[in-house]
Design an enzyme around this catalytic site. Structure first.
Site, PDB file in Angstrom:
ATOM      1  CE  LYS A  91      36.884  47.462  45.149  1.00 54.30           C
ATOM      2  NZ  LYS A  91      38.116  46.503  45.185  1.00 54.30           N
ATOM      3  CG  ASP A 146      33.991  41.654  40.478  1.00 49.98           C
ATOM      4  OD1 ASP A 146      33.646  41.822  41.519  1.00 49.98           O
ATOM      5  OD2 ASP A 146      35.469  42.406  39.696  1.00 49.98           O
ATOM      6  CD  GLN A 165      33.503  49.155  43.125  1.00 51.89           C
ATOM      7  OE1 GLN A 165      32.706  49.748  43.646  1.00 51.89           O
ATOM      8  NE2 GLN A 165      35.119  49.140  42.565  1.00 51.89           N
ATOM      9  CG  HIS A 188      38.728  44.479  38.633  1.00 51.96           C
ATOM     10  ND1 HIS A 188      40.341  43.013  39.028  1.00 51.96           N
ATOM     11  CD2 HIS A 188      39.018  45.666  39.784  1.00 51.96           C
ATOM     12  CE1 HIS A 188      40.813  44.129  39.890  1.00 51.96           C
ATOM     13  NE2 HIS A 188      40.320  45.498  40.401  1.00 51.96           N
ATOM     14  CB  CYS A 205      42.359  46.142  38.604  1.00 50.07           C
ATOM     15  SG  CYS A 205      43.268  46.660  39.102  1.00 50.07           S
TER      16      CYS A 205
END
Length: 471
Positions: free
Chosen positions: A283, A257, A260, A180, A426
Site C-alpha cells: 500500500k 493498524d 491506511q 478490518h 474486509c
C-alpha cells in the site's frame, strides 16, 4: 489465466466539457453476453518515452509523479486507465521495480548465513531496509522492526505471541466496529482460547467511531486496545495519541493498524506512544508479500516466538531450543529478501517526495473527490464530512440508491477504464452497522490528479444514467 466477465453494451457518449481527449468506445449494435479477458502484461518498455520524466512546470504532485509509474500509462478496455483503487494496493514506481530486478540479477542470495560476497551484499541490503522502515516511522531502534509477510501476519504475531502469554479469562480487548477483519479475527480466536472478552465501539452521529464511548470503556480489565489509524471505509482518522494515553493510564497496551496511514502521512511511533503498529508494503509503493510490525523492544524481548524454524533460534538441542533476540526471534525461515529491499526502495522514493507534502496534497485532492461526489444524484458517502476541524483520508466509500456497487464498478471498468473497488472491503461488521452489505470505494494516492477525479465523476454519472434507463 482467463476469466469470464459479463460484457456490457457499448454506447457512444459525448465528452464532458471538463475532460479532454476522452476515448469512448462506440457500437451500432448492443450486445449482451460473456467475453473472455486474457491476463494483461505491461512492462516499462511499453511506456511512451515522452512520459519517462516529469514535466518541468507540472501543476501538481500528481502530474509530476505519474511518469514514474509505468502501469498507469496504458489503456484498459479501450479507455485510458484511471486507477482509483489505492486503498487496496498502490502502484509501484520505476525505482522499486529496478531494485527488485537488481537484487535478482545482481546479488540474489540468502541472508545472514553466508560469508561470500552475494550473501553479504544481500544481508546488507536487507538490514538496510529494516533501518529505513525504522527511520520512516521514527522507531528508536531498528530491532523494533519485524518483517512479516503482510500486516495481517503482524497482527496475528501480536495476538498469538503477546496475547496468549498475557490475556486471562475476563480480560478485555477494545476494538471498534470499523476495524478490518485482520484486526478482528485474530483477537476473536485468541479470546476464545483464553476466555477474554471483546468490547466494540459503535459509530457516532458523524459516522465515525465514538471516541467518547471508547474512552469510557477503559478499565483495569482492559489489557489491549486494537484500532485503526485511518479507516479504509470511512476515511476517518482516530486520535491515536489520546487513545494510547487512556490505555496506558489503566496499564493496557495499544496496537495500531496503520495500513491506511503510513503510506499517506507522517507517522511517528514515539510521538504517538503506541506499543505495536503494523503496516503493509504494497500500500506504500512497495512489493506485495511483505509487511512489518513495530513493537517496543522491551515488549518484543518478553514475547515467545510466533513461528519455529531456522534463523529464529540461538541453540537447538534434541529436548529443547533457545531463541534469538528480536527481531530474528520472529522471522523464522528464509525471509522475503527481495521484497524487503523493494520496500526499502519505496521508502526512499516516498521520503524523496516528503510525507508531509504527500499528505497535504492528498487532503486537498480528497476534499475535491468528496465534493465532486456530492453532485451525483442519490449518492450516500460514508464517514465524516470534511471541514476545517475534520480531515478525511483521500478515499470515499459510497452507494447510489437502488444500484449495486458491483454493477457500478463493472460498468466503470468495462466502459470507461476506471478502476474502483466494490464489496465489503474486509469490513463486514461495519457495513452491517451501516445497514448495507457492500459499498463502492474510490481511493486516491499522490499520483492521482483532479483530472482523474473529474473523469471518474463523469464516468460515474454516465454509469448511473445507464442503469437508471432500465427503470
Amino acid at each position: 489465466m482467463e476469466v469470464l466477465l459479463p460484457k456490457l453494451p457499448s454506447f457512444k457518449f459525448p465528452s464532458p466539457s471538463h475532460c479532454c481527449s476522452i476515448t469512448i468506445r462506440s457500437s451500432s449494435i448492443v450486445r449482451f453476453g460473456l467475453r473472455r479477458v486474457s491476463s494483461l502484461s505491461v512492462s516499462a518498455s511499453t511506456v511512451n518515452e515522452a512520459v519517462a520524466q516529469p514535466a518541468i512546470d507540472s501543476p501538481s504532485l500528481g502530474h509530476s509523479t505519474r511518469p514514474h509509474f509505468p502501469i498507469l500509462h496504458q489503456e484498459v478496455n479501450g479507455s485510458k486507465l484511471v486507477y482509483l483503487d489505492n486503498a487496496a494496493t498502490s502502484q509501484k514506481p520505476t525505482n522499486v521495480l529496478k531494485a527488485l530486478q537488481n537484487y535478482y540479477e545482481g546479488y540474489n542470495s540468502n541472508v545472514h548465513r553466508g560469508i561470500h560476497f552475494l550473501s553479504a551484499k544481500a544481508t546488507d541490503e536487507y538490514e538496510s531496509a529494516r533501518r529505513k522502515v525504522a527511520s520512516f516511522i521514527n522507531a528508536s531502534d531498528s530491532r523494533e522492526i519485524v518483517f512479516t509477510k503482510n500486516a495481517s501476519e503482524a497482527i496475528n504475531l501480536v495476538a498469538y505471541s503477546w496475547g496468549l502469554s498475557n490475556l486471562k479469562p475476563e480480560d478485555e480487548i477494545i476494538l471498534t466496529v470499523a476495524e478490518h477483519h485482520s484486526a478482528i479475527v485474530p483477537w476473536q480466536l485468541v479470546a476464545e482460547k483464553v476466555g477474554a472478552v471483546l468490547k466494540f465501539v459503535d459509530l457516532n452521529q458523524d459516522g465515525i467511531p465514538d471516541i467518547g464511548k471508547l474512552k469510557d470503556l477503559f478499565s483495569r480489565k482492559t489489557k489491549i486496545v486494537v484500532v485503526h489509524h485511518v479507516s479504509n471505509v470511512l476515511a476517518s482518522v482516530l486520535p491515536i495519541r489520546d487513545i494510547a494515553q487512556w490505555a496506558h493510564d489503566v496499564g493496557a497496551k495499544v496496537l495500531v493498524d496503520a495500513c491506511q496511514s503510513v503510506p499517506h502521512m507522517v507517522v511517528d511511533v514515539q510521538s504517538l506512544n503506541v506499543d505495536f503498529l503494523v503496516a503493509s508494503s504494497h500500500k506504500m509503493c512497495g512489493p506485495t508479500g511483505i509487511g512489518f510490525l513495530y513493537g517496543r523492544i522491551d515488549l518484543l524481548s518478553s514475547m515467545p516466538p510466533f513461528l519455529g524454524g531456522g534463523e529464529m533460534i540461538s541453540d537447538v538441542y534434541l529436548d529443547h531450543s533457545t531463541y534469538a533476540e528480536p527481531p530474528s526471534r520472529f522471522e523464522a525461515g528464509t525471509p522475503a529478501i527481495g521484497e524487503a529491499i523493494g520496500l526499502g526502495a519505496a521508502i526512499d522514493y516516498l521520503s524523496g517526495i516528503g510525507m508531509q507534502t504527500i499528505h497535504d496534497y492528498e487532503v486537498e485532492l480528497g476534499r475535491y473527490l468528496y465534493e465532486r461526489l456530492l453532485s451525483v444524484p442519490n449518492i450516500r458517502i460514508y464517514g465524516p464530512a470534511p471541514s476545517e476541524n475534520v480531515q478525511r483520508a483521500a478515499l470515499c466509500s459510497f452507494n447510489v440508491e437502488n444500484l449495486h456497487p458491483t454493477d457500478l464498478a463493472t460498468f466503470l471498468d468495462q466502459q470507461h477504464g476506471v478502476a474502483i473497488r466494490s464489496g465489503h472491503h474486509c469490513a463486514q461488521p461495519l457495513h452491517r452497522f451501516l445497514g448495507v452489505s457492500s459499498s463502492a470505494r474510490a481511493s486516491l494516492y499522490f499520483y492521482n490528479t483532479k483530472e482523474d477525479v473529474d473523469y471518474f465523476i463523469y464516468a460515474l454519472n454516465d454509469t448511473v444514467s445507464f442503469f437508471n434507463s432500465f427503470k
